[in-house]
Design a protein around this motif. Structure first.
Motif, PDB file in Angstrom:
ATOM      1  N   TYR A 131       6.325  19.303  -2.972  1.00 47.60           N
ATOM      2  CA  TYR A 131       6.976  18.806  -1.761  1.00 47.60           C
ATOM      3  C   TYR A 131       5.983  18.717  -0.614  1.00 47.60           C
ATOM      4  CZ  TYR A 131      11.596  19.138  -3.867  1.00 47.60           C
ATOM      5  OH  TYR A 131      12.701  18.952  -4.662  1.00 47.60           O
ATOM      6  N   GLY A 132       5.083  19.693  -0.524  1.00 45.78           N
ATOM      7  CA  GLY A 132       4.050  19.669   0.505  1.00 45.78           C
ATOM      8  C   GLY A 132       3.147  18.449   0.363  1.00 45.78           C
ATOM      9  N   LEU A 133       2.779  18.121  -0.871  1.00 48.14           N
ATOM     10  CA  LEU A 133       1.953  16.931  -1.115  1.00 48.14           C
ATOM     11  C   LEU A 133       2.669  15.676  -0.640  1.00 48.14           C
ATOM     12  CD1 LEU A 133      -0.466  15.422  -2.429  1.00 48.14           C
ATOM     13  CD2 LEU A 133       0.907  15.369  -4.517  1.00 48.14           C
ATOM     14  N   ILE A 134       3.935  15.554  -0.981  1.00 51.03           N
ATOM     15  CA  ILE A 134       4.708  14.371  -0.582  1.00 51.03           C
ATOM     16  C   ILE A 134       4.774  14.276   0.943  1.00 51.03           C
ATOM     17  CG2 ILE A 134       7.006  13.323  -0.622  1.00 51.03           C
ATOM     18  CD1 ILE A 134       7.301  14.563  -3.476  1.00 51.03           C
ATOM     19  N   ILE A 135       5.046  15.407   1.595  1.00 52.06           N
ATOM     20  CA  ILE A 135       5.121  15.413   3.064  1.00 52.06           C
ATOM     21  C   ILE A 135       3.780  15.046   3.678  1.00 52.06           C
ATOM     22  CG2 ILE A 135       5.417  16.941   5.061  1.00 52.06           C
ATOM     23  CD1 ILE A 135       7.646  18.345   3.402  1.00 52.06           C
ATOM     24  N   MET A 136       2.683  15.576   3.103  1.00 54.82           N
ATOM     25  CA  MET A 136       1.354  15.246   3.636  1.00 54.82           C
ATOM     26  C   MET A 136       1.053  13.757   3.516  1.00 54.82           C
ATOM     27  SD  MET A 136      -1.072  18.514   2.611  1.00 54.82           S
ATOM     28  CE  MET A 136      -2.291  17.405   2.023  1.00 54.82           C
ATOM     29  N   VAL A 137       1.365  13.181   2.365  1.00 53.75           N
ATOM     30  CA  VAL A 137       1.107  11.742   2.171  1.00 53.75           C
ATOM     31  C   VAL A 137       1.921  10.930   3.176  1.00 53.75           C
ATOM     32  CG1 VAL A 137       1.409   9.808   0.567  1.00 53.75           C
ATOM     33  CG2 VAL A 137       0.430  11.953  -0.252  1.00 53.75           C
ATOM     34  N   LEU A 138       3.187  11.285   3.335  1.00 59.71           N
ATOM     35  CA  LEU A 138       4.035  10.557   4.294  1.00 59.71           C
ATOM     36  C   LEU A 138       3.529  10.728   5.725  1.00 59.71           C
ATOM     37  CD1 LEU A 138       7.564  11.295   2.802  1.00 59.71           C
ATOM     38  CD2 LEU A 138       6.360   9.102   2.797  1.00 59.71           C
ATOM     39  N   LEU A 139       3.117  11.934   6.085  1.00 57.53           N
ATOM     40  CA  LEU A 139       2.590  12.167   7.435  1.00 57.53           C
ATOM     41  C   LEU A 139       1.313  11.380   7.689  1.00 57.53           C
ATOM     42  CD1 LEU A 139       3.197  15.985   8.037  1.00 57.53           C
ATOM     43  CD2 LEU A 139       4.215  14.069   9.271  1.00 57.53           C
ATOM     44  N   VAL A 140       0.431  11.354   6.719  1.00 59.62           N
ATOM     45  CA  VAL A 140      -0.818  10.583   6.879  1.00 59.62           C
ATOM     46  C   VAL A 140      -0.488   9.110   7.087  1.00 59.62           C
ATOM     47  CG1 VAL A 140      -2.869   9.765   5.648  1.00 59.62           C
ATOM     48  CG2 VAL A 140      -2.328  12.202   5.674  1.00 59.62           C
ATOM     49  N   LEU A 141       0.453   8.594   6.329  1.00 60.97           N
ATOM     50  CA  LEU A 141       0.830   7.186   6.500  1.00 60.97           C
ATOM     51  C   LEU A 141       1.473   6.943   7.863  1.00 60.97           C
ATOM     52  CD1 LEU A 141       2.201   6.164   2.990  1.00 60.97           C
ATOM     53  CD2 LEU A 141       0.030   5.547   4.040  1.00 60.97           C
ATOM     54  N   MET A 142       2.287   7.884   8.329  1.00 65.57           N
ATOM     55  CA  MET A 142       2.926   7.706   9.646  1.00 65.57           C
ATOM     56  C   MET A 142       1.896   7.792  10.769  1.00 65.57           C
ATOM     57  SD  MET A 142       6.683   9.464   9.549  1.00 65.57           S
ATOM     58  CE  MET A 142       6.311  10.999   8.753  1.00 65.57           C
ATOM     59  N   ILE A 143       0.968   8.714  10.655  1.00 63.95           N
ATOM     60  CA  ILE A 143      -0.023   8.902  11.722  1.00 63.95           C
ATOM     61  C   ILE A 143      -1.027   7.755  11.754  1.00 63.95           C
ATOM     62  CG2 ILE A 143      -1.951  10.367  12.468  1.00 63.95           C
ATOM     63  CD1 ILE A 143      -0.254  12.782  11.482  1.00 63.95           C
ATOM     64  N   LEU A 183       0.834  -1.197   0.000  1.00 60.91           N
ATOM     65  CA  LEU A 183       0.000   0.000   0.000  1.00 60.91           C
ATOM     66  C   LEU A 183       0.874   1.255   0.000  1.00 60.91           C
ATOM     67  CD1 LEU A 183      -2.820   1.271   0.122  1.00 60.91           C
ATOM     68  CD2 LEU A 183      -2.631   1.192   2.614  1.00 60.91           C
ATOM     69  N   GLY A 184       1.897   1.274   0.825  1.00 67.16           N
ATOM     70  CA  GLY A 184       2.806   2.415   0.859  1.00 67.16           C
ATOM     71  C   GLY A 184       3.500   2.628  -0.472  1.00 67.16           C
ATOM     72  N   LEU A 185       3.975   1.548  -1.073  1.00 66.65           N
ATOM     73  CA  LEU A 185       4.673   1.636  -2.355  1.00 66.65           C
ATOM     74  C   LEU A 185       3.767   2.222  -3.427  1.00 66.65           C
ATOM     75  CD1 LEU A 185       7.169   0.950  -4.138  1.00 66.65           C
ATOM     76  CD2 LEU A 185       6.047  -1.239  -4.588  1.00 66.65           C
ATOM     77  N   TRP A 186       2.544   1.702  -3.542  1.00 67.12           N
ATOM     78  CA  TRP A 186       1.650   2.157  -4.610  1.00 67.12           C
ATOM     79  C   TRP A 186       1.086   3.549  -4.348  1.00 67.12           C
ATOM     80  CZ3 TRP A 186       2.505   0.426  -9.086  1.00 67.12           C
ATOM     81  CH2 TRP A 186       3.051  -0.851  -9.235  1.00 67.12           C
ATOM     82  N   LEU A 187       0.964   3.934  -3.079  1.00 70.15           N
ATOM     83  CA  LEU A 187       0.608   5.326  -2.791  1.00 70.15           C
ATOM     84  C   LEU A 187       1.759   6.249  -3.195  1.00 70.15           C
ATOM     85  CD1 LEU A 187      -1.277   5.182   0.621  1.00 70.15           C
ATOM     86  CD2 LEU A 187      -2.174   5.922  -1.581  1.00 70.15           C
ATOM     87  N   GLY A 188       2.977   5.799  -2.998  1.00 71.18           N
ATOM     88  CA  GLY A 188       4.138   6.563  -3.434  1.00 71.18           C
ATOM     89  C   GLY A 188       4.213   6.682  -4.955  1.00 71.18           C
ATOM     90  N   VAL A 189       3.905   5.594  -5.648  1.00 76.92           N
ATOM     91  CA  VAL A 189       3.887   5.609  -7.115  1.00 76.92           C
ATOM     92  C   VAL A 189       2.805   6.579  -7.605  1.00 76.92           C
ATOM     93  CG1 VAL A 189       3.311   4.220  -9.147  1.00 76.92           C
ATOM     94  CG2 VAL A 189       4.907   3.332  -7.444  1.00 76.92           C
ATOM     95  N   LEU A 190       1.635   6.519  -6.999  1.00 79.84           N
ATOM     96  CA  LEU A 190       0.548   7.432  -7.365  1.00 79.84           C
ATOM     97  C   LEU A 190       0.951   8.883  -7.099  1.00 79.84           C
ATOM     98  CD1 LEU A 190      -2.388   7.880  -8.297  1.00 79.84           C
ATOM     99  CD2 LEU A 190      -3.056   7.652  -5.902  1.00 79.84           C
ATOM    100  N   THR A 191       1.578   9.134  -5.972  1.00 77.92           N
ATOM    101  CA  THR A 191       2.047  10.479  -5.638  1.00 77.92           C
ATOM    102  C   THR A 191       3.084  10.953  -6.653  1.00 77.92           C
ATOM    103  OG1 THR A 191       1.653  10.037  -3.291  1.00 77.92           O
ATOM    104  CG2 THR A 191       3.069  11.898  -3.818  1.00 77.92           C
TER     105      THR A 191
END
Length: 138
Positions: free
Chosen positions: A91-103, A48-56
């Protein structure tokens, strides 16, 4: 009339390049999915993380294409400001996606980052991928 034809040809070439970037990002995801999923304990979270990263990464590539297209209509100074603001948005989008996944813990943020790096890998793979895709179009 001639100028319009040049612009149309340039747009078509840029669209081909964008499509090649999309293919490169997707292939990057496939390679890491096939190679990496076997070595992690939580396969679903990693996938899930990988494919969310690919989509991002694909969203960022499309946004970059649109931003460059619009920036060409500005003066040099305004284009620089515009592109800087658009870069910060990506960059903000990438940070938001990573933060959502971490939280939330829904997906693996490291695998997501690996997927986002597909944009960089696709940029390097674009010239050889262009040759392959050009042969297939003929």
């Amino acid at each position: 009339m001639k100028k319009r034809a040049k612009k149309t040809d340039m747009k078509r070439k840029i669209n081909e390049t964008l499509m090649e970037l999309f293919v490169g990002i997707f292939l990057w995801g496939l390679v890491w999915q096939a190679a990496g999923v076997w070595f992690v304990p939580d396969k679903f979270s990693c996938s899930l993380g990988l494919w969310l990263g690919v989509l991002t990464a694909e969203i960022c590539a499309w946004h970059m294409y649109r931003s460059i297209d619009r920036a060409l209509d500005f003066s040099e100074k305004d284009a620089r400001k515009y592109m800087t603001s658009r870069s910060m948005m990506r960059y903000g989008l990438i940070i938001m996606v990573l933060l959502v996944l971490m939280i939330t813990g829904a997906g693996n943020p490291l695998c997501c980052f690996l997927g986002v790096m597909g944009l960089k890998a696709a940029a390097y793979l674009q010239p050889p991928l262009h040759k392959v895709m050009k042969k297939r179009r003929r």
